[in-house]
Design a protein around this motif. Structure first.
Motif, short mmCIF file in Angstrom:
data_model
loop_
_atom_site.label_atom_id
_atom_site.label_comp_id
_atom_site.label_asym_id
_atom_site.label_seq_id
_atom_site.Cartn_x
_atom_site.Cartn_y
_atom_site.Cartn_z
N SER A 172 0.83 -1.20 0.00
CA SER A 172 0.00 0.00 0.00
C SER A 172 0.87 1.26 0.00
O SER A 172 0.62 2.22 -0.74
N PHE A 173 1.91 1.24 0.82
CA PHE A 173 2.83 2.38 0.89
C PHE A 173 3.53 2.59 -0.45
O PHE A 173 3.59 3.71 -0.97
N VAL A 174 4.05 1.51 -1.02
CA VAL A 174 4.78 1.60 -2.29
C VAL A 174 3.86 2.08 -3.41
O VAL A 174 4.24 2.95 -4.20
N VAL A 175 2.65 1.55 -3.47
CA VAL A 175 1.70 1.94 -4.51
C VAL A 175 1.34 3.42 -4.39
O VAL A 175 1.32 4.15 -5.40
N VAL A 176 1.07 3.88 -3.19
CA VAL A 176 0.75 5.30 -2.99
C VAL A 176 1.91 6.19 -3.44
O VAL A 176 1.71 7.20 -4.12
N MET A 177 3.13 5.80 -3.09
CA MET A 177 4.30 6.59 -3.47
C MET A 177 4.49 6.59 -5.00
O MET A 177 4.83 7.62 -5.59
N ILE A 178 4.24 5.45 -5.63
CA ILE A 178 4.36 5.37 -7.09
C ILE A 178 3.34 6.30 -7.76
O ILE A 178 3.67 7.03 -8.71
N TRP A 179 2.13 6.31 -7.25
CA TRP A 179 1.10 7.19 -7.82
C TRP A 179 1.44 8.66 -7.59
O TRP A 179 1.22 9.50 -8.47
N ILE A 180 1.98 8.98 -6.43
CA ILE A 180 2.39 10.36 -6.14
C ILE A 180 3.48 10.79 -7.12
O ILE A 180 3.44 11.90 -7.67
N LYS A 181 4.46 9.91 -7.34
CA LYS A 181 5.56 10.24 -8.24
C LYS A 181 5.10 10.33 -9.71
O LYS A 181 5.78 10.91 -10.54
N HIS A 182 3.94 9.75 -10.01
CA HIS A 182 3.40 9.81 -11.36
C HIS A 182 2.37 10.93 -11.53
O HIS A 182 1.63 10.94 -12.53
N HIS A 183 2.31 11.87 -10.61
CA HIS A 183 1.24 12.88 -10.66
C HIS A 183 1.25 13.69 -11.96
O HIS A 183 0.19 14.03 -12.50
N GLU A 184 2.45 13.97 -12.48
CA GLU A 184 2.52 14.71 -13.75
C GLU A 184 2.01 13.86 -14.91
O GLU A 184 1.31 14.36 -15.81
N ASN A 185 2.36 12.56 -14.89
CA ASN A 185 1.88 11.65 -15.94
C ASN A 185 0.36 11.53 -15.89
O ASN A 185 -0.30 11.50 -16.93
N GLY A 187 -1.72 13.74 -14.85
CA GLY A 187 -2.27 14.98 -15.40
C GLY A 187 -2.26 14.97 -16.93
O GLY A 187 -3.24 15.37 -17.58
N ARG A 188 -1.15 14.48 -17.51
CA ARG A 188 -1.06 14.42 -18.97
C ARG A 188 -2.01 13.38 -19.56
O ARG A 188 -2.57 13.57 -20.64
N LEU A 189 -2.19 12.26 -18.84
CA LEU A 189 -3.13 11.24 -19.30
C LEU A 189 -4.55 11.78 -19.34
O LEU A 189 -5.31 11.54 -20.29
N VAL A 190 -4.90 12.53 -18.32
CA VAL A 190 -6.24 13.13 -18.24
C VAL A 190 -6.45 14.15 -19.37
O VAL A 190 -7.52 14.22 -19.98
N LYS A 191 -5.39 14.92 -19.66
CA LYS A 191 -5.48 15.95 -20.71
C LYS A 191 -5.30 15.37 -22.11
O LYS A 191 -5.58 16.05 -23.10
N GLY A 192 -4.83 14.12 -22.19
CA GLY A 192 -4.66 13.48 -23.48
C GLY A 192 -3.38 13.82 -24.21
O GLY A 192 -3.29 13.64 -25.44
N ASN A 193 -2.37 14.31 -23.48
CA ASN A 193 -1.11 14.64 -24.14
C ASN A 193 0.09 13.89 -23.55
O ASN A 193 1.22 14.36 -23.62
N GLU A 194 -0.18 12.70 -22.98
CA GLU A 194 0.91 11.87 -22.48
C GLU A 194 1.63 11.21 -23.66
O GLU A 194 1.02 10.85 -24.67
N LYS A 195 2.96 11.06 -23.55
CA LYS A 195 3.73 10.44 -24.62
C LYS A 195 3.41 8.94 -24.69
O LYS A 195 3.31 8.27 -23.68
N SER A 196 3.30 8.45 -25.93
CA SER A 196 2.98 7.04 -26.15
C SER A 196 4.08 6.37 -26.96
O SER A 196 4.73 7.01 -27.80
N PHE A 197 4.31 5.08 -26.70
CA PHE A 197 5.27 4.32 -27.48
C PHE A 197 4.68 3.90 -28.83
O PHE A 197 5.42 3.47 -29.72
N LYS A 198 3.38 4.02 -28.98
CA LYS A 198 2.74 3.68 -30.26
C LYS A 198 3.06 4.77 -31.28
O LYS A 198 2.93 5.96 -30.98
N LYS A 199 3.50 4.36 -32.44
CA LYS A 199 3.84 5.35 -33.47
C LYS A 199 2.57 5.93 -34.06
O LYS A 199 1.63 5.21 -34.41
N LYS A 200 2.57 7.24 -34.16
CA LYS A 200 1.41 7.92 -34.74
C LYS A 200 1.40 7.76 -36.25
O LYS A 200 2.44 7.86 -36.89
#
Length: 201
Positions: A172-185, A187-200
């Motif tokens: 639980s501690f590790v998962v919470v910390m991982i999500w906190i460290k991903h807060h910028e990601n 935000g970008r996922l929600v806005k739809g501008n996160e970088k993807s490995f899929k080629k456009k």
């Protein structure tokens, strides 16, 4: 706790803090803290220097989570507070990767190190988590989304396999910390501008 227990915890942090991604990239003449996402983890290494070096970074970051608690468990034997010390060593290793003293406490997001941690504590759960990660990244191209979902799956996985409470608390501690460290990601996922490995196209 005995003095040696604190020693194990400190050493676990120092091992977790080793910035393998940065060290490997500098060997190729690149400072990953100044390029790409500026993260020291395997994803940024892969984008900048190729999948082989990225995979090596991933393996080494996993080892940072696995080795400290493996060694702690080996040295502690059946001593009192064994599980508590192992849990604290695991948490320290992950925090070391996230907040490395060698880099001014600015590190990675802890996914690979957390994976290494539970590869030792609950390998069956890790297999499920990896399957979720691979499926998510294959379907969406988002490594961050795969990492977030894979981390969350660990919790019900531990519960399903009736793992002890101390492992659930650590997870639980590790998962919470991982999500906190991903807060910028996130935000970008929600806005739809996160970088993807899929080629456009």
């Amino acid at each position: 706790m005995h003095f040696s227990h604190f020693f194990f915890i400190i050493v676990s942090y120092l091992i977790g803090a080793i910035p393998f991604g940065l060290l490997l990239s500098r060997g190729r003449g690149v400072n990953i803290r100044e390029q790409g996402s500026k993260n020291i983890g395997a994803t940024n290494v892969s984008r900048l220097l190729g999948k082989k070096l990225g995979f090596l970074t991933f393996l080494l970051d996993c080892a940072k989570g696995y080795l400290p608690i493996f060694l702690a468990g080996l040295l502690l034997g059946d001593t009192p507070n064994r599980h508590a010390v192992i849990a604290l060593c695991g948490a320290a290793a992950v925090l070391g990767h996230m907040f490395p003293i060698y880099l001014g406490f600015k590190g990675g997001k802890g996914v690979a190190t957390g994976l290494g941690l539970f590869l030792y504590l609950a390998p069956k759960v890790v297999l499920i988590s990896l399957a979720v990660f691979i499926a998510t990244v294959a379907a969406t191209g988002f490594v961050s989304l795969g990492s977030l979902l894979a981390s969350v799956v660990v919790l019900p996985g531990l519960y399903f396999f009736a793992e002890p409470t101390w492992k659930l608390l650590l997870a639980s501690f590790v998962v919470v910390m991982i999500w906190i460290k991903h807060h910028e990601n996130i935000g970008r996922l929600v806005k739809g501008n996160e970088k993807s490995f899929k080629k456009k196209k």
